[in-house]
Design a protein around this motif. Structure first.
Motif, short mmCIF file in Angstrom:
data_model
loop_
_atom_site.label_atom_id
_atom_site.label_comp_id
_atom_site.label_asym_id
_atom_site.label_seq_id
_atom_site.Cartn_x
_atom_site.Cartn_y
_atom_site.Cartn_z
N ALA A 139 1.11 1.54 0.78
CA ALA A 139 -0.22 1.32 0.23
C ALA A 139 -0.98 0.18 0.92
CB ALA A 139 -0.12 1.03 -1.27
N ARG A 140 -0.26 -0.77 1.49
CA ARG A 140 -0.89 -1.98 2.03
C ARG A 140 -2.01 -1.70 3.05
NH1 ARG A 140 3.33 -4.79 2.65
NH2 ARG A 140 3.07 -5.92 0.71
N PRO A 141 -1.80 -0.84 4.06
CA PRO A 141 -2.90 -0.63 5.02
C PRO A 141 -4.14 -0.01 4.39
CG PRO A 141 -0.92 0.60 5.68
CD PRO A 141 -0.58 -0.16 4.46
N TYR A 142 -3.93 0.88 3.42
CA TYR A 142 -5.07 1.50 2.74
C TYR A 142 -5.81 0.46 1.90
CZ TYR A 142 -2.95 5.90 4.14
OH TYR A 142 -2.42 6.93 4.88
N ALA A 143 -5.07 -0.36 1.18
CA ALA A 143 -5.68 -1.39 0.34
C ALA A 143 -6.43 -2.40 1.21
CB ALA A 143 -4.61 -2.09 -0.49
N LYS A 144 -5.83 -2.77 2.33
CA LYS A 144 -6.47 -3.73 3.24
C LYS A 144 -7.76 -3.15 3.81
CE LYS A 144 -6.21 -7.67 5.44
NZ LYS A 144 -6.51 -8.90 4.73
N ALA A 145 -7.72 -1.87 4.20
CA ALA A 145 -8.92 -1.22 4.75
C ALA A 145 -10.02 -1.15 3.69
CB ALA A 145 -8.58 0.17 5.26
N ALA A 146 -9.66 -0.76 2.48
CA ALA A 146 -10.64 -0.68 1.39
C ALA A 146 -11.22 -2.06 1.10
CB ALA A 146 -10.01 -0.09 0.14
N PHE A 147 -10.36 -3.07 1.09
CA PHE A 147 -10.80 -4.43 0.81
C PHE A 147 -11.77 -4.93 1.89
CE2 PHE A 147 -10.30 -9.04 1.29
CZ PHE A 147 -10.76 -9.44 0.05
#
Length: 178
Positions: free
Chosen positions: A8-16
């Motif tokens: 989930a981290r790369p998706y969360a980072k991109a969304a953030f």
């Protein structure tokens, strides 16, 4: 659990990063949190594992269940998750997004357990003291725990401050036993 956070981290980072660039952290936070709650439901989890339903339909279902109106970029984000079969990661994405936002805004949510209701003044004093100690803006949520006898237990993330009578008695019993 650690695997899901890692995925989930790369998706969360991109969304953030996108939300920060748009100055729309609150809007993205609301959508991701709502989607995380929808996906956390057992019935939704079962639907997500159904191979007979197209991934785009699953994403549209999640968006519809949130009751939120999504921007074009938020819809695109949802569709990317769907294409990569990562819709089940929404609870972890929301958690990470909230963490990134709290770090940026220098805020922290704290749970305080006490055997009695804390007055507004007591909560403010505690928030000020914890704010100085943690160098963050503190948001306090209180819960009643009559098993504490007296004192407080403060929890945030992996930090626990046990200033309860029960905790002190346990420490005393341990030191007497050794």
């Amino acid at each position: 659990m650690a695997e899901l956070i890692t995925l989930a981290r790369p998706y969360a980072k991109a969304a953030f990063e996108r939300a920060k660039a748009q100055q729309a952290l609150a809007e993205w936070d609301e959508l991701l949190t709502a989607a995380g709650q929808v996906v956390a439901d057992a019935a939704t989890r079962q639907l997500l594992t159904n191979p007979g339903i197209a991934e785009q339909k699953k994403a549209e279902f999640i968006l519809e269940c949130t009751g939120k109106t999504a921007t074009e970029e938020q819809r695109n984000f949802l569709m990317i998750l769907a294409e990569n079969r990562r819709l089940a990661l929404f609870p972890e994405i929301a958690t990470l997004f909230n963490s990134f936002r709290a770090d940026l805004e220098r805020t922290i949510d704290i749970n305080v357990s006490s055997p009695f209701e804390l007055t507004e003044e007591q909560q403010q004093k505690l928030a000020q003291a914890l704010s100085k100690k943690l160098d963050r803006n503190v948001q306090i949520e209180t819960t009643l725990d009559t098993s504490l006898i007296g004192g407080l237990v403060v929890r945030t993330g992996d930090l626990v401050i046990d200033a309860s009578v029960r905790g002190k008695l346990t420490k005393l019993a341990e030191s007497l036993g050794s």
